[in-house]
Design a protein around this motif. Structure first.
Motif, PDB file in Angstrom:
ATOM      1  N   PRO A 120      14.415 -16.902   5.225  1.00 42.99           N
ATOM      2  CA  PRO A 120      15.087 -17.289   3.984  1.00 42.99           C
ATOM      3  C   PRO A 120      15.176 -16.090   3.040  1.00 42.99           C
ATOM      4  N   GLU A 121      16.037 -16.193   2.048  1.00 45.25           N
ATOM      5  CA  GLU A 121      16.171 -15.095   1.094  1.00 45.25           C
ATOM      6  C   GLU A 121      14.904 -14.893   0.279  1.00 45.25           C
ATOM      7  N   THR A 122      14.210 -15.990   0.016  1.00 47.91           N
ATOM      8  CA  THR A 122      13.019 -15.926  -0.841  1.00 47.91           C
ATOM      9  C   THR A 122      11.895 -16.766  -0.244  1.00 47.91           C
ATOM     10  N   ALA A 123      10.705 -16.213  -0.267  1.00 52.75           N
ATOM     11  CA  ALA A 123       9.508 -16.970   0.102  1.00 52.75           C
ATOM     12  C   ALA A 123       8.842 -17.467  -1.169  1.00 52.75           C
ATOM     13  N   GLU A 124       8.175 -18.620  -1.094  1.00 54.63           N
ATOM     14  CA  GLU A 124       7.620 -19.229  -2.303  1.00 54.63           C
ATOM     15  C   GLU A 124       6.185 -19.710  -2.083  1.00 54.63           C
ATOM     16  N   PRO A 125       5.240 -18.791  -1.899  1.00 56.83           N
ATOM     17  CA  PRO A 125       3.837 -19.213  -1.810  1.00 56.83           C
ATOM     18  C   PRO A 125       3.331 -19.653  -3.183  1.00 56.83           C
ATOM     19  N   PRO A 126       2.293 -20.489  -3.226  1.00 55.55           N
ATOM     20  CA  PRO A 126       1.796 -20.956  -4.530  1.00 55.55           C
ATOM     21  C   PRO A 126       1.137 -19.831  -5.315  1.00 55.55           C
ATOM     22  N   VAL A 127       1.215 -19.928  -6.629  1.00 61.67           N
ATOM     23  CA  VAL A 127       0.513 -18.980  -7.492  1.00 61.67           C
ATOM     24  C   VAL A 127      -0.987 -19.116  -7.293  1.00 61.67           C
ATOM     25  N   HIS A 128      -1.444 -20.369  -7.154  1.00 63.37           N
ATOM     26  CA  HIS A 128      -2.852 -20.641  -6.863  1.00 63.37           C
ATOM     27  C   HIS A 128      -2.906 -21.885  -5.993  1.00 63.37           C
ATOM     28  N   PRO A 129      -3.581 -21.822  -4.840  1.00 64.32           N
ATOM     29  CA  PRO A 129      -3.539 -22.971  -3.923  1.00 64.32           C
ATOM     30  C   PRO A 129      -4.162 -24.243  -4.483  1.00 64.32           C
ATOM     31  N   ASP A 130      -5.047 -24.121  -5.484  1.00 65.04           N
ATOM     32  CA  ASP A 130      -5.721 -25.298  -6.042  1.00 65.04           C
ATOM     33  C   ASP A 130      -5.102 -25.776  -7.346  1.00 65.04           C
ATOM     34  N   HIS A 131      -4.057 -25.104  -7.795  1.00 65.53           N
ATOM     35  CA  HIS A 131      -3.470 -25.448  -9.097  1.00 65.53           C
ATOM     36  C   HIS A 131      -1.946 -25.483  -8.972  1.00 65.53           C
ATOM     37  N   ALA A 132      -1.465 -26.604  -8.487  1.00 69.32           N
ATOM     38  CA  ALA A 132      -0.023 -26.741  -8.279  1.00 69.32           C
ATOM     39  C   ALA A 132       0.755 -26.595  -9.573  1.00 69.32           C
ATOM     40  N   ASP A 133       0.128 -26.914 -10.699  1.00 72.01           N
ATOM     41  CA  ASP A 133       0.820 -26.844 -11.984  1.00 72.01           C
ATOM     42  C   ASP A 133       1.237 -25.430 -12.361  1.00 72.01           C
ATOM     43  N   ASP A 153       0.763  -8.876  19.459  1.00 72.15           N
ATOM     44  CA  ASP A 153       1.286  -8.434  20.748  1.00 72.15           C
ATOM     45  C   ASP A 153       2.697  -8.982  20.933  1.00 72.15           C
ATOM     46  N   ALA A 154       3.469  -8.303  21.741  1.00 70.92           N
ATOM     47  CA  ALA A 154       4.821  -8.776  22.044  1.00 70.92           C
ATOM     48  C   ALA A 154       4.757 -10.181  22.633  1.00 70.92           C
ATOM     49  N   GLY A 155       5.625 -11.051  22.110  1.00 69.35           N
ATOM     50  CA  GLY A 155       5.651 -12.426  22.571  1.00 69.35           C
ATOM     51  C   GLY A 155       4.730 -13.347  21.800  1.00 69.35           C
ATOM     52  N   GLU A 156       3.924 -12.799  20.895  1.00 69.06           N
ATOM     53  CA  GLU A 156       2.959 -13.609  20.141  1.00 69.06           C
ATOM     54  C   GLU A 156       3.595 -14.131  18.856  1.00 69.06           C
ATOM     55  N   THR A 157       3.142 -15.317  18.433  1.00 67.09           N
ATOM     56  CA  THR A 157       3.611 -15.918  17.180  1.00 67.09           C
ATOM     57  C   THR A 157       2.517 -15.813  16.125  1.00 67.09           C
ATOM     58  N   VAL A 158       2.900 -15.478  14.894  1.00 73.17           N
ATOM     59  CA  VAL A 158       1.983 -15.472  13.750  1.00 73.17           C
ATOM     60  C   VAL A 158       2.640 -16.248  12.621  1.00 73.17           C
ATOM     61  N   TRP A 159       1.830 -16.596  11.633  1.00 70.49           N
ATOM     62  CA  TRP A 159       2.352 -17.322  10.463  1.00 70.49           C
ATOM     63  C   TRP A 159       2.273 -16.386   9.257  1.00 70.49           C
ATOM     64  N   LEU A 160       3.431 -16.041   8.684  1.00 70.14           N
ATOM     65  CA  LEU A 160       3.468 -15.232   7.467  1.00 70.14           C
ATOM     66  C   LEU A 160       3.220 -16.154   6.278  1.00 70.14           C
ATOM     67  N   GLY A 214       6.362 -18.629   6.739  1.00 66.11           N
ATOM     68  CA  GLY A 214       6.423 -19.518   7.895  1.00 66.11           C
ATOM     69  C   GLY A 214       6.164 -18.802   9.197  1.00 66.11           C
ATOM     70  N   PRO A 215       6.435 -19.493  10.335  1.00 68.08           N
ATOM     71  CA  PRO A 215       6.117 -18.935  11.651  1.00 68.08           C
ATOM     72  C   PRO A 215       7.173 -17.919  12.106  1.00 68.08           C
ATOM     73  N   ILE A 239      -1.219 -14.390   8.411  1.00 66.80           N
ATOM     74  CA  ILE A 239      -1.333 -13.030   7.861  1.00 66.80           C
ATOM     75  C   ILE A 239      -0.520 -12.920   6.573  1.00 66.80           C
ATOM     76  N   HIS A 240      -0.872 -11.917   5.768  1.00 66.97           N
ATOM     77  CA  HIS A 240      -0.120 -11.676   4.535  1.00 66.97           C
ATOM     78  C   HIS A 240       0.875 -10.546   4.767  1.00 66.97           C
TER      79      HIS A 240
END
Length: 571
Positions: free
Chosen positions: A437-450, A471-478, A482-483, A509-510
């Motif tokens: 996607p054009e933009t990723a939107e992780p939370p500012v704080h995982p415990d404070h949705a507000d 490794d080649a062929g491996e999947t990670v989650w950014l 997302g995956p 991973i970050h």
């Protein structure tokens, strides 16, 4: 929001705010209330956007109440929470032993006695942490007295006076009075004259080696029995600067056959040729030794309890001779062992740190590699965390080990709720990405949705840390994106869901965007780490504390033209 739900939210917020304010003896904060309240009341979560507006005025009203009003209101709303608070306070108080004979004194009066020969290393923080805590426990009085009557071997640093006072404030305490011993030299002279009148002191011109030999044999020096008139005259000559260093001293007459040679006729005043660095004191050449100066001041300021190192046990015994001559009652004394720190390569010594700063091995007292109060302050560690860890050591006469992890644990509890999350990638490997996607939107704080979400532009490539390259062929989650599957050259977004993470088959991973990320220098105890941070870091001000995800907490220090700089606090 329905009326019944609104009333429940207001009551929960008021209870939490009252407890928070009383526990920390400060204003309750919305951020500290919102997360726990939402966790304890799952049915509040769908109304998160509305709740912030409901609880803000409630918390403001709590902060306007006095402490006694807050206690009364908490007892009315939730007496079990007041009992919980009392139990916590009792547990905290028990970490320090009761002061001896405290009931015998109308007011507990204690003193900090720093030598201003440099800013404080971490071991120095134990004194204000414990004495300041005792002051609060007993509603007592605390003096900060700078013991600066040695202009030569422990020469005062003119900047250290204010730096030490700033450190005391950072640790959360405020002295009731501040004095410099070098301003009180005339007071010490007057007491010396009185001591001579009482037959408790005499002038001595023996060289050090000769007197030491006599003392160790329990024999009096030939000057011990000189008349008081001669002693007065020679002491006035000392005051007038008529002797050179080592030529004449004033000794306290004790017991020349005392079983402890260190207590036999000890020196109260000596001549010092080196001028004091303070202009107000540079004319003096006759200076009191610390045992005399400190003993006089403790009486003059009505000190009831002294806390000092176990290595200074002889100080009390020396001073008691002077107190006996004057008919004074000696304060209660607690002795403790030294603090030893882990995690540092630098010795816990003012002189050693001074040398390292002077030679350029350390950038300054606030270098992250320095075991100093200034360093932890710049790294974003709160003074309260240091105090809690120091008080937890108690007052044992044995040497004690302080693990930095205990300070970090205390600090983590204090800052985690307030620290927004950010991505920072060290030595990043740039990798193209397809289908993102054009933009990723992780939370500012995982415990404070507000607090909402971060908006990170992705672009056509991302940077990840070298150890995270799959490794080649491996999947990670950014995180926050997302995956993605790695083909050995490029990341390609997949349609997998979060279940692949929960099942433990995929690493999370970050990352940061290859374009638009901000160069960042992270200063750590092991040296500087260079990398890039997500673009939003530029919105944070110096002194803001953030958490770099998967790395740790850090204090934003500055934003220069070419890079941002942050100081690593701890994981």
């Amino acid at each position: 929001m329905e009326r019944e739900l609104r009333e429940r939210v207001e009551r929960a917020a008021e209870t939490a705010a009252l407890f928070n304010a009383l526990k920390h003896d400060s204003d309750a904060q919305v951020g500290a209330i919102m997360g726990p309240m939402m966790g304890e009341n799952p049915d509040f979560r769908p109304h998160g956007d509305e709740i912030l507006g409901v609880i803000a005025p409630v918390i403001e009203a709590v902060n306007e109440r006095s402490t006694s009003e807050q206690r009364d209101r908490l007892e009315e709303l939730a007496p079990e929470r007041l009992e919980e608070l009392a139990a916590e306070e009792h547990e905290d108080n028990q970490r320090l032993p009761d002061l001896p004979n405290a009931d015998s004194y109308g007011e507990i009066r204690m003193r900090l006695a720093p030598n201003p020969n440099g800013p404080w290393h971490l071991g120095s923080a134990r004194m204000p942490a414990v004495i300041g805590t005792y002051k609060h426990l007993y509603d007592g009085w605390m003096l900060c007295r700078f013991d600066d009557t040695d202009p030569e071997t422990k020469r005062p640093d003119l900047d250290a006076y204010d730096e030490i006072l700033s450190s005391i404030e950072y640790l959360g305490f405020e002295p009731d009075d501040v004095v410099k011993a070098s301003d009180r030299v005339e007071t010490y002279y007057e007491h010396a004259r009185r001591l001579i009148d009482e037959g408790g002191a005499y002038t001595c011109s023996c060289d050090g080696a000769s007197f030491s030999a006599l003392k160790n044999d329990g024999e009096a020096c030939p000057h011990r029995d000189k008349d008081r008139q001669t002693t007065h005259a020679e002491f006035e000559a000392m005051v007038d600067g008529e002797y050179d260093a080592g030529e004449m001293v004033l000794r306290v007459r004790t017991d020349i056959e005392h079983k402890n040679p260190a207590l036999r006729d000890w020196v109260a005043f000596r001549m010092v040729d080196t001028p004091h660095p303070r202009p107000e004191a540079e004319s003096y050449r006759c200076w009191p030794m610390l045992d005399f100066q400190s003993g006089i001041d403790d009486h003059e300021f009505g000190i009831t309890h002294i806390v000092r190192g176990i290595d200074l046990q002889d100080s009390a015994k020396r001073q008691e001779f002077v107190y006996d001559y004057f008919g004074w009652e000696y304060p209660e004394v607690l002795h403790w062992g030294h603090v030893q720190l882990d995690a540092y390569d630098v010795e816990l010594s003012t002189s050693t740190i001074k040398e390292l700063v002077a030679e350029g091995s350390l950038d300054g007292w606030d270098d992250p590699r320095a075991p100093t109060v200034a360093s932890l302050r710049r790294r974003g560690v709160r003074g309260e965390a240091i105090v809690e860890a120091m008080v937890g050591l108690g007052t044992s006469t044995s040497n004690v080990d302080l693990a930095m992890s205990s300070i970090y644990a205390e600090n983590r509890d204090l800052i985690d709720d307030d620290a927004d999350r950010l991505f920072f990638v060290r030595d990043g490997i740039e990798t193209p990405i397809d289908g993102a996607p054009e933009t990723a939107e992780p939370p500012v704080h995982p415990d404070h949705a507000d607090r909402g979400r971060r908006h990170i532009p992705v672009g056509g490539a991302v940077r990840i840390e070298p150890d995270d390259v799959p490794d080649a062929g491996e999947t990670v989650w950014l995180k926050g994106l997302g995956p993605v599957r790695y083909d050995g050259d490029t990341f390609e977004v997949t349609d997998d869901d979060i279940a692949i993470v929960r099942e433990g088959d995929v690493n999370v991973i970050h990352w940061v965007p290859a374009d638009g990320s901000i160069p960042l220098r992270l200063r750590t105890m092991n040296g500087d780490e260079i990398g890039r941070a997500e673009p939003g870091i530029g919105a944070y001000d110096p002194d803001d504390v953030v958490q770099f995800e998967r790395i740790g907490f850090a204090r934003i220090d500055r934003h220069d033209g070419e890079e941002s700089v942050a100081y690593f606090a701890h994981p």
